[in-house]
Design a protein around this motif. Sequence first.
Motif, PDB file in Angstrom:
ATOM      1  N   VAL A  64       4.200  -0.108   8.972  1.00 55.41           N
ATOM      2  CA  VAL A  64       5.630  -0.387   9.085  1.00 55.41           C
ATOM      3  C   VAL A  64       5.719  -1.878   9.385  1.00 55.41           C
ATOM      4  O   VAL A  64       5.083  -2.367  10.323  1.00 55.41           O
ATOM      5  N   VAL A  65       6.464  -2.610   8.543  1.00 59.48           N
ATOM      6  CA  VAL A  65       6.568  -4.059   8.713  1.00 59.48           C
ATOM      7  C   VAL A  65       8.026  -4.480   8.750  1.00 59.48           C
ATOM      8  O   VAL A  65       8.899  -3.801   8.212  1.00 59.48           O
ATOM      9  N   ALA A  66       8.286  -5.622   9.383  1.00 62.00           N
ATOM     10  CA  ALA A  66       9.638  -6.176   9.426  1.00 62.00           C
ATOM     11  C   ALA A  66       9.544  -7.648   9.787  1.00 62.00           C
ATOM     12  O   ALA A  66       8.552  -8.095  10.366  1.00 62.00           O
ATOM     13  N   GLY A  67      10.576  -8.399   9.420  1.00 62.18           N
ATOM     14  CA  GLY A  67      10.683  -9.785   9.843  1.00 62.18           C
ATOM     15  C   GLY A  67      10.586 -10.788   8.716  1.00 62.18           C
ATOM     16  O   GLY A  67      10.467 -10.449   7.551  1.00 62.18           O
ATOM     17  N   ASN A  68      10.666 -12.073   9.117  1.00 62.49           N
ATOM     18  CA  ASN A  68      10.603 -13.190   8.180  1.00 62.49           C
ATOM     19  C   ASN A  68       9.696 -14.272   8.764  1.00 62.49           C
ATOM     20  O   ASN A  68      10.124 -14.975   9.664  1.00 62.49           O
ATOM     21  N   PRO A  69       8.464 -14.374   8.262  1.00 61.74           N
ATOM     22  CA  PRO A  69       7.811 -13.459   7.316  1.00 61.74           C
ATOM     23  C   PRO A  69       7.503 -12.123   7.990  1.00 61.74           C
ATOM     24  O   PRO A  69       7.384 -12.047   9.209  1.00 61.74           O
ATOM     25  N   THR A  77       2.640   1.857  12.783  1.00 66.46           N
ATOM     26  CA  THR A  77       2.051   2.629  11.693  1.00 66.46           C
ATOM     27  C   THR A  77       3.069   3.611  11.135  1.00 66.46           C
ATOM     28  O   THR A  77       4.058   3.944  11.801  1.00 66.46           O
ATOM     29  N   TYR A  78       2.799   4.079   9.960  1.00 64.10           N
ATOM     30  CA  TYR A  78       3.641   5.073   9.315  1.00 64.10           C
ATOM     31  C   TYR A  78       3.685   6.346  10.169  1.00 64.10           C
ATOM     32  O   TYR A  78       4.739   6.940  10.366  1.00 64.10           O
ATOM     33  N   GLY A  88       0.797  -1.221   0.000  1.00 60.03           N
ATOM     34  CA  GLY A  88       0.000   0.000   0.000  1.00 60.03           C
ATOM     35  C   GLY A  88       0.826   1.267   0.000  1.00 60.03           C
ATOM     36  O   GLY A  88       2.052   1.249  -0.143  1.00 60.03           O
ATOM     37  N   ASN A  89       0.141   2.385   0.209  1.00 63.43           N
ATOM     38  CA  ASN A  89       0.762   3.703   0.282  1.00 63.43           C
ATOM     39  C   ASN A  89       1.310   3.940   1.684  1.00 63.43           C
ATOM     40  O   ASN A  89       0.766   3.433   2.663  1.00 63.43           O
ATOM     41  N   GLN A  90       2.360   4.723   1.771  1.00 64.55           N
ATOM     42  CA  GLN A  90       3.005   5.084   3.029  1.00 64.55           C
ATOM     43  C   GLN A  90       3.345   3.830   3.832  1.00 64.55           C
ATOM     44  O   GLN A  90       2.812   3.578   4.907  1.00 64.55           O
ATOM     45  N   VAL A  91       4.273   3.046   3.275  1.00 66.77           N
ATOM     46  CA  VAL A  91       4.704   1.801   3.902  1.00 66.77           C
ATOM     47  C   VAL A  91       6.223   1.813   4.029  1.00 66.77           C
ATOM     48  O   VAL A  91       6.931   2.233   3.117  1.00 66.77           O
ATOM     49  N   ILE A  92       6.709   1.358   5.169  1.00 64.92           N
ATOM     50  CA  ILE A  92       8.135   1.182   5.392  1.00 64.92           C
ATOM     51  C   ILE A  92       8.356  -0.291   5.707  1.00 64.92           C
ATOM     52  O   ILE A  92       7.688  -0.854   6.571  1.00 64.92           O
ATOM     53  N   SER A 117       0.189  -9.246   1.098  1.00 66.00           N
ATOM     54  CA  SER A 117      -0.028  -7.824   0.865  1.00 66.00           C
ATOM     55  C   SER A 117       0.058  -7.034   2.160  1.00 66.00           C
ATOM     56  O   SER A 117      -0.221  -7.550   3.247  1.00 66.00           O
ATOM     57  N   ILE A 118       0.443  -5.755   2.029  1.00 71.77           N
ATOM     58  CA  ILE A 118       0.633  -4.872   3.169  1.00 71.77           C
ATOM     59  C   ILE A 118      -0.320  -3.690   3.026  1.00 71.77           C
ATOM     60  O   ILE A 118      -0.344  -3.028   1.986  1.00 71.77           O
ATOM     61  N   ALA A 119      -1.071  -3.420   4.081  1.00 70.77           N
ATOM     62  CA  ALA A 119      -2.035  -2.321   4.075  1.00 70.77           C
ATOM     63  C   ALA A 119      -1.333  -0.963   4.082  1.00 70.77           C
ATOM     64  O   ALA A 119      -0.175  -0.844   4.512  1.00 70.77           O
ATOM     65  N   ASP A 120      -2.047   0.063   3.641  1.00 71.89           N
ATOM     66  CA  ASP A 120      -1.568   1.439   3.708  1.00 71.89           C
ATOM     67  C   ASP A 120      -1.137   1.771   5.135  1.00 71.89           C
ATOM     68  O   ASP A 120      -1.661   1.214   6.113  1.00 71.89           O
ATOM     69  N   ASN A 121      -0.198   2.729   5.246  1.00 68.26           N
ATOM     70  CA  ASN A 121       0.214   3.304   6.531  1.00 68.26           C
ATOM     71  C   ASN A 121       0.778   2.277   7.499  1.00 68.26           C
ATOM     72  O   ASN A 121       0.516   2.345   8.700  1.00 68.26           O
TER      73      ASN A 121
END
Length: 173
Positions: free
Chosen positions: A117-122, A128-129, A97-101, A111-115
């Motif tokens: 911040v994700v990390a890791g495996n998986p 949030t942003y 999505g938009n505004q994702v880190i 898939s990753i939602a807007d706003n």
Amino acid sequence: MYNFLRLILKRNMSNKKWRKRGVEIGDNCHIYGSIDNGHEFLVSMGNNVTLASGARILTHDGSTKKLLGYSKVGRVDIGNNVFIGAGTIVLPNVRIGNQVIIGAGSIITKSIADNSVVAGNPARVIGTYAEFTKKNKLLLETSPIYKTHYSEKTMKEKMQMKAELLNGIGFDI
């Protein structure tokens, strides 16, 4: 200044190369990683996207090739204002999505939602942003700031930076 300009020109050449191969790329995108060879046309990126060094976008999965005679394929669509950290792998059939880190070394399987911040495996959502932005703006107020581009730093500036960052984080242009 010469090295900095060379980096910008190299990036622009890279974007031209990827567009020629069918990748849809918005404005102000920085591609330092790689995009799946042969299926680049399945990738789209919005504006202000950074694909950091070593990050990979995959649009095919060859694990089914010997078994079924076909590789699985899927689109990867990336929104606006997205940072994909170094060493990250984005798998096929993912929308970011938009505004994702995305943190360095992450494996993006869904898939990753807007706003987000994700990390890791998986990868999983860790904030949030808006929270990320607020936290780092506060950190910027109390941390060393370096205004010489890394490719133009003198040895003295590098040694000063190394010493000042002994016990913490700073910000570099």
